[in-house]
Design a protein around this motif. Sequence first.
Motif, PDB file in Angstrom:
ATOM      1  N   SER A 296      33.386  36.910  35.748  1.00  0.00           N
ATOM      2  CA  SER A 296      34.610  36.570  35.024  1.00  0.00           C
ATOM      3  C   SER A 296      34.793  37.454  33.804  1.00  0.00           C
ATOM      4  CB  SER A 296      34.581  35.093  34.609  1.00  0.00           C
ATOM      5  OG  SER A 296      33.676  34.853  33.553  1.00  0.00           O
ATOM      6  N   ARG A 297      33.695  37.742  33.105  1.00  0.00           N
ATOM      7  CA  ARG A 297      33.810  38.604  31.916  1.00  0.00           C
ATOM      8  C   ARG A 297      34.031  40.070  32.304  1.00  0.00           C
ATOM      9  NH1 ARG A 297      34.945  33.873  30.795  1.00  0.00           N
ATOM     10  NH2 ARG A 297      34.465  33.119  28.715  1.00  0.00           N
ATOM     11  N   PHE A 298      33.478  40.470  33.434  1.00  0.00           N
ATOM     12  CA  PHE A 298      33.757  41.826  33.927  1.00  0.00           C
ATOM     13  C   PHE A 298      35.257  41.994  34.140  1.00  0.00           C
ATOM     14  CE2 PHE A 298      34.446  45.117  36.999  1.00  0.00           C
ATOM     15  CZ  PHE A 298      33.479  46.077  36.754  1.00  0.00           C
ATOM     16  N   VAL A 299      35.899  40.985  34.726  1.00  0.00           N
ATOM     17  CA  VAL A 299      37.340  41.075  34.967  1.00  0.00           C
ATOM     18  C   VAL A 299      38.094  41.184  33.644  1.00  0.00           C
ATOM     19  CG1 VAL A 299      39.350  39.974  36.002  1.00  0.00           C
ATOM     20  CG2 VAL A 299      37.123  39.751  37.103  1.00  0.00           C
ATOM     21  N   LEU A 300      37.638  40.471  32.611  1.00  0.00           N
ATOM     22  CA  LEU A 300      38.324  40.510  31.326  1.00  0.00           C
ATOM     23  C   LEU A 300      38.130  41.840  30.605  1.00  0.00           C
ATOM     24  CD1 LEU A 300      37.660  36.891  29.974  1.00  0.00           C
ATOM     25  CD2 LEU A 300      39.652  37.758  31.234  1.00  0.00           C
TER      26      LEU A 300
END
Length: 332
Positions: free
Chosen positions: A123-127
């Motif tokens: 999820s943080r990679f996507v952000l």
Amino acid sequence: MSLSPVNLDSFNHQSTKLTTGRTYHYVDQLPANYDANKTITLLLIHGFPDLWAAWKNQIGPWVEAGYRVVAPDMLGYGQTDKPDEPEEYSFKKLSDDLAALLNHIGSPKAVLIGHDWGSFIASRFVLWHPQRVLGVAHLSVAFFPPNNEYVPLEEIARRIPDYAYQLFFADPATTKKIEDHVEFFYRSLFAVSGTSGGSISDLARVLNGEIKVDPSVIKTILSDEELKFYTTQNDSFRGPLNYYRTTKIRFDEEKADNLPPTYTVKIPVLFLRGTADSTSPEASIGLIKKFLPQTKVINYEGAGHWLMHQEKENVAKDVLSWLSESKLSSKL
């Protein structure tokens, strides 16, 4: 050599020093019809206390379906670097590592599939790297947005009692306790539901010397061979436990970069959860649907946390169905 989940040497093992300065071990499987310009890459991100091999039952079916599958040992695990300092495990740094890994293998974009901490990292990679993502599948842990205010781990455990175990894992003294009881630790975490001596509370009491439990009496979802692999590959736990010591570090970096509350790119999202998984309550469905309304949710009735082991055929099949429905090839 054909891929075999019971022969981990049958997988294509690689190791490289990334541009971030960290060396990662990973498995990289190419399909028979591999085309560098058309083949979609699936980047698999395991959680605690797993390894790349958590995906061993899914890699083959996904490769046979025409996908390139890359599964690293995450930082602190297996044959990947194991720095001591918690700040090295910030999720921004881990995301940058994964972006560097994609650069190394020549994949400009990928579908991320994460479990447990791996789901959170995805999820943080996507952000942080939205233009590198074709889609994301969250297993067992749903997306939740960056916090506007810092919430200490102690307060998180108070608000969500099922997460109280994270305080035990974050305690620096726990590292040696687990390293002194590695087999018992793995048997407890991967115990068959309801097995005596296999609960998290039993685990903490044994590691704190309050009670004694014979590890051999704990029935586990792992085979003897799988258990031996885990205990020999992960005999050091400072790195894996550091993920639980990053609450303030993660908040500070997310605040500094003003991360958005949801994904800024239109991508398909999948959420797989076991209905008997205490870390994945039913309320998490509402949360992920609130921030990512396009999410497809699949519940596995009676399944626990370890979906890749407990629902291995269903996970392989359901991810492939979702990928097919998403028509990702047109988005490369």
